[in-house]
Structures are given as C-alpha cells and as structure tokens.
Motif scaffolding. Structure first.
Motif, mmCIF file in Angstrom:
data_model
loop_
_atom_site.group_PDB
_atom_site.id
_atom_site.type_symbol
_atom_site.label_atom_id
_atom_site.label_comp_id
_atom_site.label_asym_id
_atom_site.label_seq_id
_atom_site.Cartn_x
_atom_site.Cartn_y
_atom_site.Cartn_z
ATOM 1 N N LEU A 194 0.813 -1.218 0.000
ATOM 2 C CA LEU A 194 0.000 0.000 0.000
ATOM 3 C C LEU A 194 0.848 1.269 0.000
ATOM 4 O O LEU A 194 0.329 2.360 -0.245
ATOM 5 C CB LEU A 194 -0.928 0.002 1.215
ATOM 6 C CG LEU A 194 -2.133 -0.943 1.135
ATOM 7 C CD1 LEU A 194 -2.851 -1.027 2.473
ATOM 8 C CD2 LEU A 194 -3.108 -0.471 0.047
ATOM 9 N N SER A 195 2.139 1.144 0.252
ATOM 10 C CA SER A 195 3.010 2.330 0.280
ATOM 11 C C SER A 195 3.487 2.730 -1.109
ATOM 12 O O SER A 195 4.092 3.796 -1.268
ATOM 13 C CB SER A 195 4.230 2.073 1.176
ATOM 14 O OG SER A 195 5.168 1.220 0.538
ATOM 15 N N TYR A 196 3.233 1.891 -2.115
ATOM 16 C CA TYR A 196 3.720 2.189 -3.460
ATOM 17 C C TYR A 196 2.707 3.031 -4.236
ATOM 18 O O TYR A 196 1.493 2.947 -4.020
ATOM 19 C CB TYR A 196 4.002 0.896 -4.225
ATOM 20 C CG TYR A 196 5.208 0.143 -3.703
ATOM 21 C CD1 TYR A 196 6.493 0.657 -3.851
ATOM 22 C CD2 TYR A 196 5.058 -1.079 -3.049
ATOM 23 C CE1 TYR A 196 7.593 -0.034 -3.370
ATOM 24 C CE2 TYR A 196 6.149 -1.774 -2.553
ATOM 25 C CZ TYR A 196 7.418 -1.238 -2.713
ATOM 26 O OH TYR A 196 8.510 -1.905 -2.222
ATOM 27 N N GLU A 197 3.228 3.811 -5.175
ATOM 28 C CA GLU A 197 2.375 4.694 -5.973
ATOM 29 C C GLU A 197 1.366 3.920 -6.806
ATOM 30 O O GLU A 197 0.279 4.424 -7.117
ATOM 31 C CB GLU A 197 3.247 5.554 -6.908
ATOM 32 C CG GLU A 197 4.213 6.486 -6.189
ATOM 33 C CD GLU A 197 5.535 5.816 -5.808
ATOM 34 O OE1 GLU A 197 5.621 4.565 -5.909
ATOM 35 O OE2 GLU A 197 6.476 6.532 -5.416
ATOM 36 N N ASP A 198 1.702 2.680 -7.196
ATOM 37 C CA ASP A 198 0.816 1.912 -8.059
ATOM 38 C C ASP A 198 -0.169 1.040 -7.274
ATOM 39 O O ASP A 198 -0.802 0.146 -7.843
ATOM 40 C CB ASP A 198 1.617 1.045 -9.031
ATOM 41 C CG ASP A 198 2.577 0.088 -8.322
ATOM 42 O OD1 ASP A 198 2.678 0.166 -7.085
ATOM 43 O OD2 ASP A 198 3.230 -0.717 -9.013
ATOM 44 N N ALA A 199 -0.310 1.278 -5.957
ATOM 45 C CA ALA A 199 -1.244 0.488 -5.153
ATOM 46 C C ALA A 199 -2.661 0.510 -5.727
ATOM 47 O O ALA A 199 -3.320 -0.545 -5.789
ATOM 48 C CB ALA A 199 -1.231 0.969 -3.702
ATOM 49 N N PRO A 200 -3.207 1.663 -6.168
ATOM 50 C CA PRO A 200 -4.566 1.655 -6.733
ATOM 51 C C PRO A 200 -4.704 0.715 -7.926
ATOM 52 O O PRO A 200 -5.749 0.072 -8.098
ATOM 53 C CB PRO A 200 -4.789 3.116 -7.131
ATOM 54 C CG PRO A 200 -3.916 3.893 -6.195
ATOM 55 C CD PRO A 200 -2.694 3.043 -6.051
ATOM 56 N N ARG A 201 -3.662 0.600 -8.753
ATOM 57 C CA ARG A 201 -3.721 -0.328 -9.890
ATOM 58 C C ARG A 201 -3.639 -1.778 -9.433
ATOM 59 O O ARG A 201 -4.378 -2.647 -9.914
ATOM 60 C CB ARG A 201 -2.579 -0.031 -10.862
ATOM 61 C CG ARG A 201 -2.545 -0.986 -12.065
ATOM 62 C CD ARG A 201 -1.268 -0.838 -12.870
ATOM 63 N NE ARG A 201 -0.070 -1.092 -12.072
ATOM 64 C CZ ARG A 201 0.383 -2.314 -11.783
ATOM 65 N NH1 ARG A 201 -0.273 -3.387 -12.189
ATOM 66 N NH2 ARG A 201 1.479 -2.459 -11.067
ATOM 67 N N ILE A 202 -2.741 -2.056 -8.465
ATOM 68 C CA ILE A 202 -2.569 -3.433 -7.979
ATOM 69 C C ILE A 202 -3.877 -3.972 -7.411
ATOM 70 O O ILE A 202 -4.256 -5.122 -7.665
ATOM 71 C CB ILE A 202 -1.458 -3.484 -6.904
ATOM 72 C CG1 ILE A 202 -0.101 -3.109 -7.506
ATOM 73 C CG2 ILE A 202 -1.389 -4.867 -6.263
ATOM 74 C CD1 ILE A 202 1.003 -2.937 -6.464
#
Length: 790
Positions: free
Chosen positions: A106-114
């Motif tokens: 959840l700390s990564y910028e691409d969390a919404p895509r994952i």
C-alpha cells in the motif's frame, strides 16, 4: 454460501480442523472458476509467513484437480525481490501474505492499480492478530483498501474467540455490521496431566524432571508436539531430551530465533512424517497442518486458556476427532494452575482482556505509509482511519496531534530538519517533504519490535567466509561472551569464536556444560480469568484430583497460615534468617507482581521499615526488610501506590524501553537505513537521548503519552494491580506466623538461585529446597515426596 450479498464482513468461528480456511476461500474459487478475470481478486492475510506458504500448498491441490485457471502466490519477507516486482506488475488471482507485506504494497504509488479488482480479503487466525499492534495496523490497511475498492468484503477466520461480538467489531468496516457464523465446536479434547514418577520441583520453569515420561509418550505416538512458553526453556528441554533419547527417536526443535533454513527443514520433515516429536514454542501455535500429529504436550502452565486451546488443536487436526493433550507442570504452583486450565478448556471458558482503542504510534506509521503512496487530504484520511474498528472512536484532535508529529516531530523537535517529514501543498494536500524518504519508510514498516539481536553462524572452514546460519541471540548476551564460551543453539552446544561484522561466529563443542542463550520472545503472565479460577479451586469443599504431594501442600498451608481468597488479599508476615519477610498474594501475573514489589518497597522506605529486596512470581511478591510490616493497609493503599508509581516511572529503564518501541513504530527512530543498519546499542543510545530531551522540554509530547500508556498496560502491568485493588476493596487478610509458610517457601528458591559452576549446582539447590520445606512444615512431603506419584 457463507456470505450474504448484504454482508460487508463475515466472521467464521470453527474448531481447528473444521475446514474453515478453505470455506473462507469457497466464494472466491466459485467466482474465479466461473468467470476468470485478470488481476488480484482475493487477498489472504495470516500472522505467520509459514501459514501463507502452507495455504498455498492446500489451495493448489483442489485448484489443480478441478483444472481451474487460477494463479495462487504467496508474498512475505522470504519472497525474492524479482518475484515481488513480478507480482506488482502482474498480480495473481489470489495473493497470500502478511500484515507487513500488505502495508508495504500500500506504500507504493501503483497500489490503486494493484488492488483495482480486489473483491475479498480473508484474514486467518483473527484472534491472534487482534491481540497485537499487527492487527491494528492491518485494520488501518483494510480501511485504505475499502476506500480503493468500495465493494470489498472481509472474511475473518478464528477457532478461539472469547467475545465474538467484540472481535466482529474489530474486523468490520465501522459502522457496518459483521455477520457471525459459529460452527459446531465438535468433541471436547482428551486432556489431562502427565503422570510422573518424580514430583515437580518447588520452583523453576522447566520440565526436565519428567524427561523419561515424555520420551515414553513420544515412543507411543506417531508425532508429538512438545510446547514451551519460552525459547530458552525449549532449548534446555530439547538438549536434555536428546541426551536421554537412547532409542534414537527422530526429534527436532522449532522456534522463532532459529535460522529460516533450519525451521524449513524441520517443517518439511514434519509434513513428510519423518519426526516423532518436535520441541517448539508459539512458532507452531497457529493453524498449520503438520502431518500426523496425534499428541500435544504442554510443558509449564499455559498461562492463558485460549493459547492452550490453540495448541491442543494441533493434535488430530480433523473435525469430529478429539485432540489429545497432556500438561506437564514445571513446579508445584503450576500443578494447581494446570488443573484450573484443564477445567477451563472443558468448560469452554476462554480468557481475554477487553480491546483497547488503537495505539497512536501505529497510526503515525500509517500516516507515513499513506504519504509514501501519494499526497493525501487530511479530512479524507481521518474518515478512513475512523472506519477501522480499533480507531472508530479516535477524535479529530488526536488525529491532528499524530499528523503534526509525523510532519514536524512535535514542539520540541520542530527545529531539526531530520524530523521534518511532511509538508502541506498549496492545494492543502499533505506530501513527503523529500521523496527519497519513501525508501527509508518502507524499510522500517511493521509493528514487531525485535529485541536487539545478532545472527549466529558457524565459522567457515579455512578460506571460507561464513558457514551455516543457526539463528540469532540477543545482542546483550553476545556482548557477554568471550572466546571459548559455549551455549545452546538449535539444540546443539556451540563454542563462541568471535564477533565479526555483526555476526556471532561459532563452532561445534560437545564437551562442556553450556551457558543459556538469551532469546527475544514473549514471557507470558497468568491471565486474570485463570487466576480467579485458581483461587476458586483452592476453596472448594472437595479438592479436585490433584497429585498427592500438591494436596498435602495445600492442606498444610491452610493449617500454618490460610489459603488466598478471590475477594481479598492475603498478606503473610514471618521472620527468616534474622530478616522480616512479607508475602503478598495478588495473583496478578509476573509483571504486575514485580511492579507491586517496587511500589510497596517504596512505601516501606517512606515508613522507615528498611526494605532490602523482593522477588515475584505470577502469584505472589515476597519482600524482605529490616523491620516488619505490621499494618499491610499502609503499604497497599491504592492512591499512595499510584503516587509512588508516578515518581518511580519518571526516570526508569522500563519507560525508556517502552519509549524506544513506540518511537521506532512511529518513525522517530530509524533502525534500517538504505545501505546500513544501526546496532541495537546505537538505537538505544539515540532513544535515551530523545527520551530525556522530550521529558525536559516537551513533557506532554505525543510519544511520552504513548510510552506511559504502553508501560502501564504491558511492561509494568499496573492495570492488573488496579484490577486487584478494585476487586478486593481494601479487604486484607493479614497472618503472622512463626515460620516460613508452605506457599511462600518456593519464592525463597527464586531468590536463592545463586550461579554455582559445575555439577554441584543442582545438589545445592535441592539441599536448599529441602531445608526450606522442612522449616515451613513440609518435612513429611520432603521425606516422602521423592517417591510420590506426580
């Protein structure tokens, strides 16, 4: 189907072996089997990495048998970086992971895509997570996921729940309800005390006296799990068991301080049915399905009924098959506690403390994690946070205090650039002040505060840089070693060679008696509910089927003094070796009884009684002094004890230890930096300076408030003392005797454990035990007890 369309959350409570974990996955398998889709569909969270790996094996078989096009993968700290990158780029349908790995994702910028297509989250062993900060962090992460995926459904799975509605409120997205499904509990376990030829010792925490009987049970069963409450006791017991293993039965050892390679080797051997017994700790408590385990032996009182039920469930891991377990008390007091625990298990009387509101240091870390992913709006984040069960009652003022701390470090630290971590943009969104900070935050995610440890590794052969890893020991223990010292590690005796590059280098040594390595890990205290049951048991008209030596001991205590009672505090006064002694029976657990000793001796000092020292167990505190306590009410006054505690806490090592943990979780102290790791001593030195600075210049700082709350609840256990004083309402039974009392006598052996080198140590301890028991009126037991059936 277990789920109903209207249920945002469901909790399934079913006995061990009932198939609840696979039941939790059924809706996902049905949906993915009928309409396979790309992307992450179901997230499975477990408290143990091994649980995730075990679940992957269990899921792969039915998926393969049905020919379903479903990808299942696990992700933990043991997963390679290459595999982790691939999972982010192309997530599997079902991902099995831990709370820490989810927070990292959840700390990564691409969390919404994952997580864009996420439909369901399955949380296994929910009760275990709910008892720690890991669970609080997980619920914050689920609230974040809920905001990304509004239709997300949560499924909580547990076998041991004392308060289902409270646990349901914990996992449900506040204020939505949680549907509770309770399965038939199945048959009661086959549980009893292990009968031994030798009675348990008067004090101590091990079960070495019963090695012959344990080996006999191992020989009669397919696979036996032998649980211990501490890693150190597991090491001692395994070593002694192996020395006595004349038949060469294959036996292993498993605990959290052993190297991953060794743990995996033991786990694989268990699954393959190659081991007859495994000496273990809480590392095997939870829902792993380990081969043909048909007996569990609990060495030492379990201290907690839920923990005992969980461990018993490892045997006959099948629904409608009673689990078989034997309990081995480590000393005479534990003989009573073990019987009380068995009664509680059969009465389905589980223990547990009420849930506290979510800790603020975990919230501070969550704010940092959120900022790593993207700029955030404070109002939106506050709404998300209060949607998590543990934080539903968080005030906006408390949230703002946490946000200010994360952004600036708080009033006393605002002038330092290193703690200026967030800034507010013109559009009022909060972001990281320096984007490079994200890597540092990610390297320190998690709420498990390890005691400062060093790796232990076999010294490499000539020309080789390093040998096989064995595990880890606490840094303070490693610092005490000199070349040639020996200690137990993984059941074998190793010789300390050198400390090289923050690793303890050792070689094999089979010759001498080893020191005992110090391992991090929880030291359990007897639960409040179990303590109450022990007191009730002592006052029954007809005592239960306890060993003869224990019944005689209880009977003599009632003649010489009296038995402790639930609604009163028993205080005994007597002289021994020209010193006045006071024994206070609070049954409040080890931490609380130790704190009570500190508080009472402080009161005695003010009264001029000259306290000289004290010792505490789960049940009582023994104090020795120059002058006697003639009026116990003077030293057990709740208000005075509270005032004394405040003064004692002000500059205490326990407070600094608690501060270090909170500051590490909240991100004020950084253990892991890109390219290097600070040693435990450096971190402690840094935290001590911070603690003293904040106490002097900002005494109301958020972290000092957290520290005090943490210390009172856990390390110091004042809540248990407060509960004891509230329950007894000043009702004190004060008994003055002319001799050491039977119940107080074992506490002297805690004091008298003077380290004596060589083979004479055990003989000296036994001689001291016999002398004390004779003085306390137990001469008959001493004379006949050696042949009594235990």
């Amino acid at each position: 189907m277990l789920e109903r369309a209207s249920d945002p959350a469901l909790m399934l409570i079913a006995p061990t072996g009932g198939g609840k974990t696979l039941a939790g996955f059924l809706p996902s398998l049905v949906e993915l089997g009928s309409e396979p889709e790309a992307g992450l569909h179901t997230l499975y969270i477990s408290p143990l990495k091994a649980l995730a790996a075990d679940m992957r094996r269990n899921l792969t078989t039915p998926i393969s048998d049905m020919g379903l096009p479903i990808r299942v993968e696990d992700r933990s700290g043991d997963t390679t970086q290459t595999r982790k990158k691939a999972q982010r780029a192309d997530p599997p349908h079902i991902l099995l992971t831990t709370p820490e790995s989810l927070a990292l994702l959840l700390s990564y910028e691409d969390a919404p895509r994952i997580f864009a297509g996420l439909k369901r989250v399955v949380v296994d062993e929910l009760h275990a997570l709910a008892e720690s900060k890991r669970g609080d962090q997980l619920m914050l992460c689920l609230s974040r996921l809920q905001a990304m995926c509004p239709g997300l459904r949560r499924v909580g799975l547990s076998a041991t729940v004392e308060d289902p509605p409270a646990l349901a409120r914990f996992i449900a997205p506040h204020p939505a309800p949680c549907h509770i499904v309770q399965a038939d509990p199945g048959p009661d376990p086959d549980i009893g005390m292990l009968t031994t030829d030798t009675p348990p010792p008067w004090s101590g925490g091990g079960g070495r006296y019963a090695i012959p009987e344990v080996l006999e049970q191992v020989a009669r069963h397919k696979t036996t799990l032998i649980f211990h409450n501490t890693r150190a006791q597991a090491e001692i017991f395994f070593h002694e068991l192996w020395l006595a293993n004349a038949e060469g039965l294959p036996i292993g050892i498993h605990h959290g301080s052993l190297a991953l390679e060794q743990r995996k080797k033991v786990e694989a051997a268990m699954v393959a049915g190659q081991l007859r017994a495994v000496v273990c700790t809480g590392s095997l408590d939870l829902g792993l399905d380990w081969g043909d385990v048909d007996l569990v032996i609990q060495v030492g009182a379990p201290k907690n009924v839920k923990r005992l039920v969980q461990r018993i469930g490892r045997a006959n891991h099948r629904y409608n098959a009673p689990s078989k377990a034997l309990i081995l008390p480590a000393n005479r007091w534990e003989a009573i506690e073990c019987h009380a625990a068995i009664e509680a298990v059969l009465a389905h009387d589980l223990d547990g403390d009420p849930r506290d509101l979510g800790p603020l240091d975990v919230l501070c870390q969550h704010i940092l994690i959120t900022a790593c992913a993207a700029p955030f709006d404070a109002d939106t984040l506050y709404s998300e946070v209060t949607g998590a069960g543990p934080y539903y009652d968080l005030t906006r003022a408390e949230f703002n205090t946490c946000l200010d701390f994360v952004a600036t470090g708080g009033y006393a630290l605002k002038a330092y650039d290193r703690w200026q971590r967030l800034m507010q943009r013109d559009d009022r969104l909060w972001r990281l002040r320096d984007p490079r900070l994200a890597q540092q935050v990610r390297m320190n995610i998690g709420t498990i505060i390890d005691t400062d440890t060093l790796k232990v590794r076999m010294k490499g052969r000539s020309g080789a840089s390093a040998g096989k890893p064995l595990g880890e020991v606490e840094e303070s223990f490693a610092a005490s070693l000199v070349p040639g010292d020996t200690f137990l590690m993984g059941g074998q005796i190793v010789r300390f060679e050198s400390l090289r590059e923050m690793e303890v280098q050792v070689s094999r040594d089979r010759g001498r008696k080893p020191k005992l390595a110090v391992f991090s890990g929880t030291k359990f205290a007897t639960s409040t509910q179990l303590s109450v049951r022990i007191l009730e048991l002592l006052h029954r008209p007809t005592l239960p089927d306890l060993p003869t030596h224990t019944l005689d001991w209880i009977s003599l205590q009632s003649q010489v003094s009296q038995l402790p009672r639930a609604g009163r505090i028993l205080v005994e006064s007597f002289d021994h070796e020209e010193r006045a002694h006071t024994c206070i029976y609070g049954f409040a657990g080890k931490n609380a009884q130790q704190t009570l000793g500190l508080m009472v001796t402080r009161q005695m000092e003010e009264l001029g009684l000259g306290p000289l020292g004290f010792v505490a167990t789960d049940y009582a505190t023994l104090i020795w002094s120059i002058a006697p306590v003639t009026n116990p009410a003077q030293v057990l006054n709740a208000d005075q004890l509270q005032d004394g505690l405040e003064g004692w806490l002000a500059d205490n090592a326990l407070m600094k230890r608690s501060f270090k943990g909170a500051a590490t979780i909240a991100g004020l102290i950084t253990r892991n930096l890109p390219g290097k790791r600070s040693s435990g001593r450096q971190a402690t030195f840094s935290s001590d300076i911070l603690y003293d600075t904040l106490r002097k210049y900002d005494p109301d700082h958020l972290l000092l408030q957290i520290t005090r709350t943490e210390a009172m609840r856990g390390l110091i256990g004042f809540g248990r003392i407060d509960e004891m004083l509230t329950r007894t309402q000043g009702r004190i039974d004060h008994v003055t005797t002319q001799q050491v009392t039977p119940f107080a006598a074992p506490l002297f052996l805690e004091v008298g454990k003077v380290p004596v080198d060589g083979a004479g140590r055990e003989a000296l301890l036994q001689a001291e035990a016999d002398r004390l028991m004779e003085q306390s009126g137990l001469a008959t037991l001493v004379a006949t007890g050696q042949n009594a059936n235990g």
